[in-house]
Design an enzyme around this catalytic site. Structure first.
Site, short mmCIF file in Angstrom:
data_model
loop_
_atom_site.label_atom_id
_atom_site.label_comp_id
_atom_site.label_asym_id
_atom_site.label_seq_id
_atom_site.Cartn_x
_atom_site.Cartn_y
_atom_site.Cartn_z
N THR A 132 -3.55 2.48 1.01
CA THR A 132 -2.63 3.55 0.63
C THR A 132 -3.00 4.84 1.36
OG1 THR A 132 -2.13 2.63 -1.52
CG2 THR A 132 -2.17 5.03 -1.40
N ARG A 153 6.69 -3.95 -10.09
CA ARG A 153 5.38 -3.38 -10.44
C ARG A 153 5.27 -1.95 -9.87
NH1 ARG A 153 0.74 -1.32 -7.32
NH2 ARG A 153 -1.12 -1.66 -8.58
N THR A 197 -6.80 6.28 -4.21
CA THR A 197 -6.47 4.95 -3.69
C THR A 197 -7.36 3.95 -4.41
OG1 THR A 197 -6.54 3.49 -1.75
CG2 THR A 197 -8.08 5.32 -1.77
N1 ASP Z 1 -3.46 2.26 -5.51
C1 ASP Z 1 -2.47 1.44 -4.85
C2 ASP Z 1 -1.72 0.64 -5.87
O1 ASP Z 1 -2.36 0.05 -6.75
C3 ASP Z 1 -3.06 0.53 -3.83
C4 ASP Z 1 -3.88 1.19 -2.75
O2 ASP Z 1 -4.60 2.16 -3.04
O3 ASP Z 1 -3.83 0.72 -1.59
O4 ASP Z 1 -0.53 0.55 -5.79
#
Ligand code: ASP
Length: 314
Positions: A180, A208, A231
């Protein structure tokens, strides 16, 4: 670059991340991460030049995140991961530290730059969060750039989906790689802003929604405390309300940013969560930390040259 660096006071500052994760894994083959660092540098230049010219922290975080959304290397926009239906549903949020204005979109399809749609929700509507078809309808109405599945497709992400489907029968092996993107900025007028954008988790069920779309979880900014972008494992980050928790520790608890982040990451670990955050306080102090092996990250400030880092001791 230390994982919780302190740049001292600056008139403006920008810090960003491109996700946290494990040293092993399909996404992490090139230990030098030359391409990711170059993409982070581009985003720092884009956002940093806005701040250097006296522009707003909001514009800087939006533009920096757009650059990373347009890169196929990160899990946001073009590089978004596939959900279990083999499709892309995107989450993004942005927050203005001045009056706590915020905008977010979740599970939206086709939008090339979800962070700009989140900004539009904040600037042009009275809502904070729009999801799915409603968010897409706003993007269409505003004439934002849309793209079909080809834009979002990559072999690498498809392979990751196949691997995740195969691993789904082993729930004891949760995801360990997160890419992310997010940015935090302080402008010359003393205003903070934060922005986060993601494709979520590979093989997530349709519908989701992760932390990146939720104010207080993946994103938070308040001029009286700090700006935060997170993230990691989204469900844990939501349960920990990690971004607001850090801001509250600074604002109400009087903790410095690095201490507030370390405490939040310890709590995240206790509940089984993995991830990292980038944050910036009202004095221009930047802090990064993560409880994973690495986090893609970068920073630039009025009195500091551009730097990128991946490993803990970079
Ligand atoms: N935090 C993000 C999610 O769960 C994933 C990520 O950090 O890449 O959607």
């Amino acid at each position: 670059m230390q994982h919780s660096g302190d740049i001292g006071r600056s008139t403006w500052a920008l810090a960003l991340h491109g996700g946290a994760g494990s040293a092993r894994g399909t996404d992490r083959d090139d230990a030098a991460h030359v391409e990711e660092r170059a993409a982070l540098a581009l985003a720092l230049d884009a956002g940093g030049s806005i701040l250097a010219d006296g522009g707003s922290s909001l514009d800087a975080v939006e533009v920096a995140v757009r650059v990373l959304e347009d890169s196929p290397l990160f899990n946001a926009g073009r590089g978004a991961v596939f959900n279990s239906a083999g499709e892309h549903e995107l989450d993004a949020s942005i927050m203005d530290g001045r009056l706590l204005r915020a905008g977010a979109v979740a599970a939206v399809r086709e939008v090339k730059n979800p962070i700009t749609l989140a900004r539009a929700v904040m600037d042009l509507t009275t809502e904070v969060l729009l999801v799915g078809d409603g968010a897409l309808a706003l993007a269409r109405r505003l004439g934002l750039e849309l793209a079909g599945p080809d834009w979002f497709f990559s072999e690498r992400r498809w392979r990751a989906l196949e691997d995740a489907r195969a691993a789904a029968s082993r729930p004891d092996e949760p995801p360990r790689d997160f890419s992310t993107v997010g940015a935090v900025a302080l402008d010359c007028d003393g205003h903070l802003a934060a922005a986060t954008s993601t494709g979520g988790l590979t093989n997530k069920p349709p519908g989701r929604v992760g932390d990146s779309a939720l104010i207080g979880a993946g994103t938070y900014a308040s001029d009286v405390s700090c700006a935060v972008s997170a993230t990691g494992s989204g469900e844990h980050l939501i349960r920990a309300t990690i971004a607001r928790d850090i801001a509250a520790a600074v604002e109400l608890g009087g903790y410095d940013l690095a201490t507030a982040i370390a405490a939040a990451l310890r709590r995240l670990r206790v509940i089984g969560g993995l991830g990292g955050v980038v944050a910036l306080d009202r004095n221009g102090r930047i802090a990064f930390d993560f409880n994973t092996d690495l986090m893609f990250r970068g920073m630039v400030a009025a009195d500091q040259p551009r730097r990128t880092a991946v490993w803990r001791d970079d």
